[in-house]
Scaffold this motif. Structure first.
Motif, PDB file in Angstrom:
ATOM      1  N   GLY A   6       0.780  -1.234   0.000  1.00 61.29           N
ATOM      2  CA  GLY A   6       0.000   0.000   0.000  1.00 61.29           C
ATOM      3  C   GLY A   6       0.808   1.278   0.000  1.00 61.29           C
ATOM      4  N   PHE A   7       2.118   1.191  -0.135  1.00 62.28           N
ATOM      5  CA  PHE A   7       2.937   2.400  -0.178  1.00 62.28           C
ATOM      6  C   PHE A   7       2.901   2.972  -1.592  1.00 62.28           C
ATOM      7  CE2 PHE A   7       4.848  -0.161   3.249  1.00 62.28           C
ATOM      8  CZ  PHE A   7       4.673   0.732   4.299  1.00 62.28           C
ATOM      9  N   SER A   8       3.024   4.302  -1.681  1.00 60.01           N
ATOM     10  CA  SER A   8       2.956   4.961  -2.988  1.00 60.01           C
ATOM     11  C   SER A   8       4.258   4.737  -3.757  1.00 60.01           C
ATOM     12  CB  SER A   8       2.724   6.464  -2.809  1.00 60.01           C
ATOM     13  OG  SER A   8       3.894   7.067  -2.269  1.00 60.01           O
ATOM     14  N   ILE A   9       4.209   5.045  -5.048  1.00 66.75           N
ATOM     15  CA  ILE A   9       5.387   4.902  -5.900  1.00 66.75           C
ATOM     16  C   ILE A   9       6.495   5.836  -5.428  1.00 66.75           C
ATOM     17  CG2 ILE A   9       6.267   5.296  -8.248  1.00 66.75           C
ATOM     18  CD1 ILE A   9       3.555   4.298  -9.281  1.00 66.75           C
ATOM     19  N   GLU A  10       6.130   7.069  -5.036  1.00 64.88           N
ATOM     20  CA  GLU A  10       7.123   8.032  -4.561  1.00 64.88           C
ATOM     21  C   GLU A  10       7.812   7.521  -3.300  1.00 64.88           C
ATOM     22  OE1 GLU A  10       3.818   8.966  -4.997  1.00 64.88           O
ATOM     23  OE2 GLU A  10       4.101   9.790  -7.007  1.00 64.88           O
ATOM     24  N   GLN A  11       7.027   6.996  -2.364  1.00 69.65           N
ATOM     25  CA  GLN A  11       7.594   6.474  -1.121  1.00 69.65           C
ATOM     26  C   GLN A  11       8.502   5.275  -1.416  1.00 69.65           C
ATOM     27  OE1 GLN A  11       3.833   5.619   0.617  1.00 69.65           O
ATOM     28  NE2 GLN A  11       3.757   7.516   1.816  1.00 69.65           N
ATOM     29  N   THR A  12       8.032   4.400  -2.250  1.00 74.15           N
ATOM     30  CA  THR A  12       8.790   3.198  -2.592  1.00 74.15           C
ATOM     31  C   THR A  12      10.101   3.555  -3.282  1.00 74.15           C
ATOM     32  OG1 THR A  12       6.735   1.956  -2.803  1.00 74.15           O
ATOM     33  CG2 THR A  12       8.678   1.010  -3.845  1.00 74.15           C
ATOM     34  N   ASP A  13      10.043   4.458  -4.259  1.00 75.65           N
ATOM     35  CA  ASP A  13      11.264   4.869  -4.967  1.00 75.65           C
ATOM     36  C   ASP A  13      12.250   5.547  -4.026  1.00 75.65           C
ATOM     37  OD1 ASP A  13      10.368   3.804  -7.337  1.00 75.65           O
ATOM     38  OD2 ASP A  13       9.629   5.716  -8.137  1.00 75.65           O
ATOM     39  N   SER A  14      11.746   6.349  -3.111  1.00 74.63           N
ATOM     40  CA  SER A  14      12.602   7.008  -2.135  1.00 74.63           C
ATOM     41  C   SER A  14      13.320   5.984  -1.252  1.00 74.63           C
ATOM     42  CB  SER A  14      11.767   7.959  -1.269  1.00 74.63           C
ATOM     43  OG  SER A  14      12.562   8.518  -0.248  1.00 74.63           O
ATOM     44  N   VAL A  15      12.591   4.988  -0.807  1.00 72.68           N
ATOM     45  CA  VAL A  15      13.180   3.943   0.031  1.00 72.68           C
ATOM     46  C   VAL A  15      14.229   3.161  -0.754  1.00 72.68           C
ATOM     47  CG1 VAL A  15      12.672   1.741   1.174  1.00 72.68           C
ATOM     48  CG2 VAL A  15      11.246   3.739   1.628  1.00 72.68           C
ATOM     49  N   LEU A  16      13.933   2.813  -1.997  1.00 76.64           N
ATOM     50  CA  LEU A  16      14.886   2.065  -2.815  1.00 76.64           C
ATOM     51  C   LEU A  16      16.174   2.861  -3.034  1.00 76.64           C
ATOM     52  CD1 LEU A  16      12.563   0.422  -5.499  1.00 76.64           C
ATOM     53  CD2 LEU A  16      13.502  -0.609  -3.435  1.00 76.64           C
ATOM     54  N   ARG A  17      16.047   4.169  -3.282  1.00 77.18           N
ATOM     55  CA  ARG A  17      17.236   5.021  -3.444  1.00 77.18           C
ATOM     56  C   ARG A  17      18.068   5.048  -2.162  1.00 77.18           C
ATOM     57  NH1 ARG A  17      13.634   8.221  -6.302  1.00 77.18           N
ATOM     58  NH2 ARG A  17      13.294   9.568  -4.484  1.00 77.18           N
ATOM     59  N   GLN A  18      17.400   5.168  -1.020  1.00 76.14           N
ATOM     60  CA  GLN A  18      18.115   5.191   0.266  1.00 76.14           C
ATOM     61  C   GLN A  18      18.838   3.865   0.515  1.00 76.14           C
ATOM     62  OE1 GLN A  18      15.497   6.335   3.468  1.00 76.14           O
ATOM     63  NE2 GLN A  18      14.761   8.145   2.370  1.00 76.14           N
ATOM     64  N   LEU A  19      18.171   2.759   0.222  1.00 67.79           N
ATOM     65  CA  LEU A  19      18.783   1.449   0.430  1.00 67.79           C
ATOM     66  C   LEU A  19      19.978   1.236  -0.498  1.00 67.79           C
ATOM     67  CD1 LEU A  19      15.613  -0.780   0.927  1.00 67.79           C
ATOM     68  CD2 LEU A  19      17.304  -0.155   2.666  1.00 67.79           C
ATOM     69  N   GLU A  20      19.884   1.744  -1.724  1.00 70.99           N
ATOM     70  CA  GLU A  20      21.009   1.635  -2.649  1.00 70.99           C
ATOM     71  C   GLU A  20      22.184   2.478  -2.167  1.00 70.99           C
ATOM     72  OE1 GLU A  20      19.274   2.653  -6.439  1.00 70.99           O
ATOM     73  OE2 GLU A  20      18.398   0.656  -6.664  1.00 70.99           O
ATOM     74  N   LYS A  21      21.917   3.684  -1.643  1.00 74.19           N
ATOM     75  CA  LYS A  21      22.981   4.530  -1.094  1.00 74.19           C
ATOM     76  C   LYS A  21      23.666   3.850   0.087  1.00 74.19           C
ATOM     77  CE  LYS A  21      21.205   9.109  -2.207  1.00 74.19           C
ATOM     78  NZ  LYS A  21      20.576  10.322  -1.645  1.00 74.19           N
ATOM     79  N   LEU A  22      22.892   3.165   0.905  1.00 74.26           N
ATOM     80  CA  LEU A  22      23.437   2.468   2.070  1.00 74.26           C
ATOM     81  C   LEU A  22      24.060   1.116   1.699  1.00 74.26           C
ATOM     82  CD1 LEU A  22      20.481   3.149   4.544  1.00 74.26           C
ATOM     83  CD2 LEU A  22      22.756   4.195   4.606  1.00 74.26           C
ATOM     84  N   GLU A  23      24.024   0.784   0.401  1.00 71.78           N
ATOM     85  CA  GLU A  23      24.543  -0.480  -0.136  1.00 71.78           C
ATOM     86  C   GLU A  23      23.856  -1.698   0.482  1.00 71.78           C
ATOM     87  OE1 GLU A  23      28.799  -0.592  -0.094  1.00 71.78           O
ATOM     88  OE2 GLU A  23      28.951   1.329  -1.113  1.00 71.78           O
TER      89      GLU A  23
END
Length: 157
Positions: free
Chosen positions: A38-55
């Protein structure tokens, strides 16, 4: 409104961390799981970017591990491994690199085909059936031909 968005991003991050804590995930699969929650695309993309930055999310590294496991444990050939990586949403370049790396780690396609023939395919089967089984495991005809001792007669027919 911004406060609510940040709270939802925090909840999405918590959900993503719970998911990847259980098992490493490809970014496309993790995105679909978060969207289903139920999370929005914006929220999901933001989380994915953060996780990629944190490796904590690295599709190319995970693709290499997954390809290596499929070849080493299941004795799949490169065509099946490539297809399975595409199913997981891995980009073409990353999939090709992962397959190439896994093949090198396993002694090349011919060596892997030989292992598959010896471990996974009943030696009592006729040549035609062995060839079909190896092909269905994702090996190229050139690798199969070089592994099969009596295949030359079959291929010349």
């Amino acid at each position: 409104m911004a406060y609510d968005l940040n709270m939802n991003i925090s909840a999405a991050m918590d959900a993503a961390l719970r998911i990847i804590n259980c098992e490493p995930q490809f970014s496309g699969i993790l995105k679909n799981k978060l969207l289903k929650k139920g999370f929005s695309i914006e929220q999901t993309d933001s989380v994915l970017r953060q996780l990629e930055k944190l490796e904590m999310l690295n599709d190319s590294k995970l693709a290499e591990m997954y390809a290596g496991d499929l070849m080493r444990i299941k004795l799949y050939g490169p065509m099946i491994v490539r297809a399975k990586l595409y199913e997981k949403g891995v980009e073409r370049n990353s999939a090709e690199k992962a397959v190439k790396c896994a093949l090198e780690d396993n002694g090349g396609e011919t060596e892997l085909c030989k292992k598959c023939l010896n471990r996974k395919i009943d030696s009592r089967l006729d040549t035609k059936t062995k060839i079909r089984r190896l092909a269905s495991k994702g090996f190229s005809m050139s690798a199969i031909r070089s592994v099969m001792k009596d295949a030359d007669d079959f291929f010349s027919e």
